[in-house]
Each structure stands twice: as C-alpha cells, then as structure tokens.
Design a protein around this motif. Structure first.
Motif, PDB file in Angstrom:
ATOM      1  N   VAL A 469      -9.055   1.886   7.897  1.00 21.27           N
ATOM      2  CA  VAL A 469      -8.494   1.408   6.628  1.00 21.27           C
ATOM      3  C   VAL A 469      -7.021   1.029   6.781  1.00 21.27           C
ATOM      4  O   VAL A 469      -6.359   0.714   5.799  1.00 21.27           O
ATOM      5  CB  VAL A 469      -8.650   2.461   5.517  1.00 21.27           C
ATOM      6  CG1 VAL A 469     -10.099   2.895   5.394  1.00 21.27           C
ATOM      7  CG2 VAL A 469      -7.755   3.662   5.777  1.00 21.27           C
ATOM      8  N   TYR A 476      -2.152   2.211   4.559  1.00 20.26           N
ATOM      9  CA  TYR A 476      -3.517   2.350   4.067  1.00 20.26           C
ATOM     10  C   TYR A 476      -3.848   1.192   3.133  1.00 20.26           C
ATOM     11  O   TYR A 476      -3.058   0.818   2.270  1.00 20.26           O
ATOM     12  CB  TYR A 476      -3.706   3.682   3.340  1.00 20.26           C
ATOM     13  CG  TYR A 476      -3.860   4.865   4.267  1.00 20.26           C
ATOM     14  CD1 TYR A 476      -5.089   5.119   4.869  1.00 20.26           C
ATOM     15  CD2 TYR A 476      -2.790   5.706   4.537  1.00 20.26           C
ATOM     16  CE1 TYR A 476      -5.245   6.210   5.720  1.00 20.26           C
ATOM     17  CE2 TYR A 476      -2.939   6.793   5.394  1.00 20.26           C
ATOM     18  CZ  TYR A 476      -4.163   7.039   5.986  1.00 20.26           C
ATOM     19  OH  TYR A 476      -4.314   8.106   6.833  1.00 20.26           O
ATOM     20  N   PRO A 480     -10.146  -2.372   2.631  1.00 25.16           N
ATOM     21  CA  PRO A 480     -10.025  -2.878   4.006  1.00 25.16           C
ATOM     22  C   PRO A 480     -11.045  -3.976   4.286  1.00 25.16           C
ATOM     23  O   PRO A 480     -12.243  -3.796   4.078  1.00 25.16           O
ATOM     24  CB  PRO A 480     -10.315  -1.637   4.860  1.00 25.16           C
ATOM     25  CG  PRO A 480     -10.131  -0.474   3.933  1.00 25.16           C
ATOM     26  CD  PRO A 480     -10.525  -0.963   2.586  1.00 25.16           C
TER      27      PRO A 480
END
Length: 805
Positions: A469, A476, A480
C-alpha cells in the motif's frame, strides 16, 4: 553492377558499436541500383571523417536458399575530388581483397554490391574505404564502418524475450534512466565467474528505443545460449526481469564496497524458448473459498530428508511434493500453500527472490530452469487431478538485490529509479520495490498472469502485504493501484488472493485495515495471538469468542471465509515447540512449556503438552474461517525452540510412524471430515446469526466476559433449519473450552425431545477415545441438562443426535 563476393567476415568479440554517426534510415531512403531496396532489412547512414556520407543496406539473399546476405554500399557525397573518377575501393576488415565502387545509374553516387555466406548471425560486418591514392576513409570517429548483420530494430512489445516462427528473436527491456543499453550474448551458460560475452550489441537510442523501452531483434541466436542486458554505466550483465527460462544463480568472489565485504552475484537468462507442455484435461478445482483446508509447505524441506523414502533425484523437489499426495489426502486438506518458489538467494532464503517468472532451479531433479518448469507443472497437474488446489506465497515488495554494483542482479541495475522507492522506508534496512509505480505494477500483474495461465496456479498469498500500500515516497495510500488492479483483474479475479501482514524484513506481523474491495482475504494474525493467549490463561474469553465466530471485528464487511486462521507458521515456534519452550527470549511467541523447559520425561508435563497440541488443532478447525496447517504441525516437527527461519530442518518422515503422530494425523483427518459434514456451520461465507449462538459459563450461567481470571467458555450453536438437509446433519453443537489448571463441571443445555447429546471430542482422553467417528456414537450419548466433567486444559465437542437415528 554484378554482385561481388567477399569472404565471410569474422564475428568480432568485445564491444562492437555501430560506428560514428550511424543513423538508421527508412528502407526507401537509399537508392538501390541493383534492386535491393525492397529486400533490404536494415539501412544505415554514416558520417565520414571528412564530412562525407556513406549509406549501407543489408538484406538476406533473395531466393537462393544459401542463408547468406547481400550488402549495398553507396557514397552519395564525398568532399573534393575523392572518388570522382571511381577510385574508391571497399575492403573488408582483415582481408586484403577489395571491391571497387562504380558510378550508379545517373551518376549521382558511387556504389558497390557484395554478397557473402555467413556461418551464423548476428555479427558485425566491418569494412573501410580507400581512395585512388590509397588513403583510408573512416567514420568521423576514426573507426572502421561496422554494420550489424542479422540485427533489426525490434519491437517494444512484448517485454522480455519472444520467439517468432522463422527463428527470429526479439528482446525488449524497460529502462527510463539508462542512457545506453547493450545486449550481451554468451556462447555457453555464462554462469562462470568472469565469463566474457561472445557478442555485445550496443542499442542505438535512435533505432532501438521506443519511449522508455529498449528493443532489438536478431534473425537467429543459433550458437548462443544465454543473454543479459548492460544498462547505463554498469558494465556487467543484468538478468532480464521478464525472462521465462534462466540459468543458475552465481555468487562470485567477495568485493569490498565502501569498507564492507559483499559477495558478487549474477544470473543470466536462457535463450531457450519455454518448452511446450501438454495439460490434457487439467482444470482448476475452483473450490469455494469457505471450503478450503490449507497445508503450508516448503518444497525442499518437505521431502529433502532421507526418511521421506524418495530417491535423491526427486527428494526436495516438486516431484517429491507430488509423491506425497496421499499424505495430504489422508489429512483431508484440499489446498497446498507453497512457500515462495521464485528463484532466490539461498543465503537469504526464499523470501528474498531475484526473479518473478520462473521456479527455483534446485526444485527439479536436473537442477535446471527447463526441468523445474516441467516438474512444477507435473506437480500441479497431479494435485488438480486429486482435487487439491495449489497456492503460492509471493514476494513483490523486496528482493535479493543489494545496492552495491556487484550485487545488482536485475531491476536494481536496469532502472533503479522506477522499480524502487527512491529514499526507501524509514526504519527498513532493505530497499523496497515501488509496487504502485505503473511499470512495477505491470511487472507484478504480468508475473501473476504468467503463473495462472502458464502454470495453472490457483491463488496467491502476498507476503509483506502492508508494503503493497506504499506510494513512491513510502507513504500509505488509501486506494493502492496495485491492490485494486489485482482485485478486479479478469484473470486474477478467478483465483484466491490473500494478504499476509508478515514481514521477512523485520520478522514482524502488522495487522491493519487492509483495502479489500470484498475480494482480498487475509492471514489472521489476531487468531494466532488470541488462541495462544487463551490456552496459556492470559486472554479474555471474549477474544476467543470473537475468533471462534470468524473474527467479525476484522472481517465484518467480508465474512468469515476471508479469514485464513493459523496457530503456527513458518516463522516463529513450531506447534510442538509452542508447548515446550517459553523463555524470556520467547515472550513475543506467547508460548507455554507446560511446566518444564525443553525436552522432558515427566509424564504429567508430556500429558499436558499433548492436550495443548490437541486443543490448538481443535480450536483451529472448529473456528469459522479457513484453517491453515503449517508443515510439521501434524508430526511434532521441532526446531529445538528456535524462532529463526534458518534453523528449520527438513521434515522427518520416520516420525509419522510414532503413535503420537498417528493420533494427531487421524485427529486432523477427523476434524477436516467434520468441517465438511457440518459445512452449514463451519464452512460459511456469512457469519452465524446472533440468535443461533448462545454463550455459557460452567452451569449455563453468563460467561465472565470481563473477568481476566475466567478461562472457561461454552458455545451452543443452534443449527439453522434447512428442509433440504437430512435431520442427521442439522444437530446443534455444544463446545466447551477449559484453559484452567483444574477441571470444570459443565451443564449441557436441554435439547429437543427425542434427541441426545453425543460426545465427538474430548482432548483429555486417551487415544483412540478422545475423538469418535460416527460408527461409535450410541455409547457416547449424554442427556440434556446432565453435567459433564471437562478436565483441565481440555476442549470437548458435543453434537445433538436423534435417538431414533
């Protein structure tokens, strides 16, 4: 003019650039007095050392079947009087013979046509020109004219090596950062340390580059065995990331880099095409997710020990795995999860691969890539024939490459800036691949497609999933691209996709909200933690209840079938070590030695350990979700209390004959059969209805949910009414879990008239009585509201049955 003949030029070794100022032209750009224009495959223009121009066209001979080549050389312009009277002569390098150039039709230029037979291509035709006075005319870089023969522009797709029906081969590699790329061809396997390439072909960016993809085609690669790419300033062969057949991984002499000694590493791709394979009527079993019972195994360690009884040629290979298929069937498992089979650095282990499109060479009897491919396909075909799916653990977040040039095996040297997260991830000592970069994402998807379409793999477990991810800066991502692409891919959507939070980089488990689109399943780390805590009396019973019911706190939007439950795994303590070792150094393992550290001859300690092993396995199989057995769970496999992956040894098959192991394997077989028979409860895609679950303490009282000292729990499951299912299948279940050091008297609930409780499991009893096949149920009947003594460290299972059955 008539074709002149020259002797076949020698194949030059070492670096062979095209020459100064070479530019490839369209075929129509050079006039062909002899009519070679249509057949010309490659046309080149050189600038000479006196600012003149020389055009060269190369083609195969027309229709004579000799396999030779025809070359047309034209000089449209030379300064001054050089060559005006036809005084130019073409001389092949290394030959005293020459071919005079004569005025072409119209007198616009001087030209010569020559032909020669070639033993093989590709190679470079090297020549120079001399004028009437004998002075040499060279390129503007003072070099001879060098023209590649049998070399074409190539195509940017597909990436990697591709063969055509006429024997031609295309090479394509992505590299945004490289300002120069060369293709190295090796006559042997090229795996020896210090081997030099037999031929180097420098790719011209004006000819062999489309966007950021470098490509070249060769009419033939006969006589060559392997290849590699040289990118930028790294003058060493790099493995093609898309190669399907590769050579052996070679660790060369150690190199001192910035004061640190590191081993040199490399691997080359084979020029051989992937051998065809007859799959016959093979079909994916396509088992519903909720019906899986999984066995995790390491290909080598599963049968490598001589006790496996297999010949040395197949022990520790895919063939060895297939030879033990009866063991899987006896356990009742229907899916095998293989630890990574991608080629890996044997020092670092299988979780540090260096290639993504081929199986490990050593996992075959011959130790070659071609043999490994066939052996793995044979194994999968046999598994499918027996109704067993094959899942692969895969690692895409990192690999075996190092940052030193001598440890650049493939992607690191080809295009570090595209394939890797630029500045790494804080706290992570190993470089991390930029999985959400479009190029790396395509590489991963192409790899997964390859394993599904070419190898018939049924699914994947993605190791170190939290790193998937991460964005290009290590941040983050809430959505993703790589995870979403896998979730909705038309090929991969038909497979099992499982996220595993375990990280080989820092040996940790990090469970966190994972974007899933109701497609991704997960390895349930919390299940292992909470079950271990309960059995050593350190957990709230509410935590156990949550795991038994399918971990609704983690999978509420997906269902229990997306929870892959396990007790032990390939990192950490094995199952038998989990009940035999508990030092301060093992605090994170939540283990308990049952009263004595390590091996013991104390009968009370051994009895408790036996119960605990039974309890772990029992809880694993009566919990909603997918049970995952680790290799050796069934046979008392031990690493002497070590949690290091490197300390794991091969499975000892002699242990299968020990009475303890026979008990455990039969118990597992009984539980897998129970799950299948009571699929209405244990094999569900949705959670049990709240009104069908009742929780009790010892005397049908409310459990001590908030009492940290409460270590006893009973679970009553009312079977849902289904008129399509026989009465014998729709009985209620009553399960007791006692982690206390003392026995507890449990009261069984009242059930419908004409029914009795039948004890199926009591983990405190001696074998074979601790579990009961259906053929011996009448002797085990217990009326409702009766008390049953649940011994210390014991789990008990009852099922209601009609007394008329």
């Amino acid at each position: 003019m008539a074709l002149a003949s020259l002797p076949a030029p020698p194949t030059p070794l070492g670096s062979c650039p095209l020459g100064g100022g070479v530019v490839q032209l369209p075929r129509r750009a050079i006039r062909r007095p002899g009519g070679l224009g249509r057949a010309a495959r490659s046309c080149y223009r050189f600038r000479t050392d006196d600012d003149g121009v020389v055009d060269v066209a190369v083609s195969g001979k027309d229709g004579d079947g000799s396999g030779g080549y025809a070359v047309s050389v034209e000089v449209p312009h030379l300064p001054g009087a050089r060559g005006r009277d036809g005084g130019l002569v073409l001389r092949a390098t290394g030959s005293g013979e020459g071919v005079p150039l004569a005025p072409a039709s119209g007198g616009a230029c001087l030209a010569a046509e020559l032909s020669f037979d070639a033993p093989r291509s590709p190679f470079y035709l090297s020549f120079l020109l001399t004028d009437a006075s004998g002075s040499e005319i060279r390129t503007h870089r003072k070099t001879t004219f060098r023209v590649p023969v049998g070399v074409g522009p190539g195509s940017p797709v597909p990436l990697g090596l591709s063969h055509s029906g006429d024997g031609a081969v295309n090479f394509a590699v992505y590299s945004k950062s490289a300002n120069a790329v060369a293709l190295y061809l090796y006559s042997g396997d090229g795996d020896g340390d210090g081997d030099e390439p037999a031929l180097e072909i420098d790719l011209d960016p004006h000819i062999h580059r489309t966007g950021n993809t470098w490509h070249v085609s060769l009419e033939s690669v006969e006589g060559y065995a392997s290849y590699g790419f040289c990118c930028g300033g790294i003058r060493r062969p790099l493995l093609d990331p898309y190669a399907k057949v590769i050579g052996d991984f070679v660790s060369g002499s150690s190199v001192h880099d910035e004061g640190i000694t590191v081993p040199s590493m490399r691997c080359l791709a084979s020029l051989a095409d992937v051998p065809s394979y007859n799959w016959g009527r093979d079909r994916h079993p396509c088992l519903p997710l909720e019906k899986l019972a999984v066995y995790r195994a390491n290909v080598a360690l599963f049968t490598k020990d001589k006790s496996s009884g297999l010949p040395d040629s197949i022990a520790g290979t895919f063939s060895g795995l297939a030879a033990k298929i009866e063991h899987f069937k006896s356990l009742g498992v229907n899916a095998v999860l293989l630890e990574p089979v991608f080629p890996f650095d044997q020092v670092k282990g299988p979780y540090f691969p260096f290639h993504l499109f081929s199986p490990m060479n050593l996992y075959s009897s011959e130790g070659s890539s071609v043999s490994a491919i066939k052996s793995m396909k044979d194994m999968i075909k046999i598994m499918h024939k027996n109704g067993i799916e094959v899942l692969l653990e895969v690692v895409f977040t990192h690999n075996a490459e190092g940052e030193a040039e001598c440890q650049m095996i493939s992607m690191r040297g080809i295009d570090n800036s595209s394939y890797y997260i630029a500045n790494g991830i804080t706290g992570c000592k190993t470089s991390v691949l930029n999985c959400n970069h479009p190029v790396t994402q395509k590489l991963i998807l192409d790899s997964l497609h390859h394993w599904v379409l070419d190898f018939h793999v049924d699914g994947f477990c993605f190791i170190n999933a939290p790193f998937l991810v991460r964005g290009s800066g290590g941040e983050y991502l809430s959505r993703p691209p790589i995870l979403e692409a896998i979730a909705f891919d038309p090929v991969l959507s038909m497979t099992k996709i499982i996220a595993d939070p375990w990280s080989p980089l820092d040996i940790s488990n990090v469970q966190f909200p994972f974007p899933h689109w109701k497609r991704w399943a997960e390895m349930n780390t919390r299940f292992s933690i909470d079950v271990r805590k309960f059995l050593k009396r350190e957990a709230l019973i509410s935590d156990l209840a949550t795991r038994l019911c399918g971990s609704g706190d983690l999978f509420s939007t997906r269902g229990p079938a997306f929870s892959f439950n396990y007790v032990s795994r390939n990192s950490g303590l094995s199952l038998v070590d989990l009940v035999s070792f508990s030092t301060d150094d093992l605090a994170s393992e939540l283990s308990w030695n049952c009263g004595e550290e390590g091996p013991s001859e104390n009968s009370a300690v051994l009895q408790t350990r036996l119960r605990q092993i039974r309890n772990f396995i029992f809880i694993l199989f009566v919990s909603l979700g997918i049970p995952v057995l680790n290799m050796g769970d069934e046979s008392g496999h031990s690493a002497a209390g070590s949690i290091s992956y490197k300390d794991r040894g091969p499975l000892n098959w002699r242990g299968m004959k020990i009475s303890f192991v026979k008990e455990v394997t039969r118990f597992i077989s009984f539980l897998t059969a129970l799950r299948s028979r009571r699929g209405d409860i244990f094999q569900r895609r949705e959670f049990l209805k709240l009104e069908n679950i009742h929780w009790y303490g010892s005397n049908l009282s409310e459990p001590g949910w908030d009492d940290p000292n409460s270590n006893f729990l009973c679970m009553h499951i009312n079977a849902e009414v289904d008129k399509m299912v026989a009465d014998s299948v729709r009985g209620d279940l009553y399960i007791c879990f006692n982690a206390n050091a003392e026995s507890v008297s449990a009261t069984l609930p009242a059930i419908a008239e004409g029914s009795m409780w039948v004890r199926l499991v009591d983990t405190s009893l001696a074998f074979p009585g601790f579990f009961s096949p259906e053929s011996n149920l009448k002797a085990l009947q217990v009326p409702g509201l009766s008390s049953y003594n649940v011994e210390a460290h014991t789990c008990v299972l009852f099922e209601s049955k009609s007394t008329l059955a």
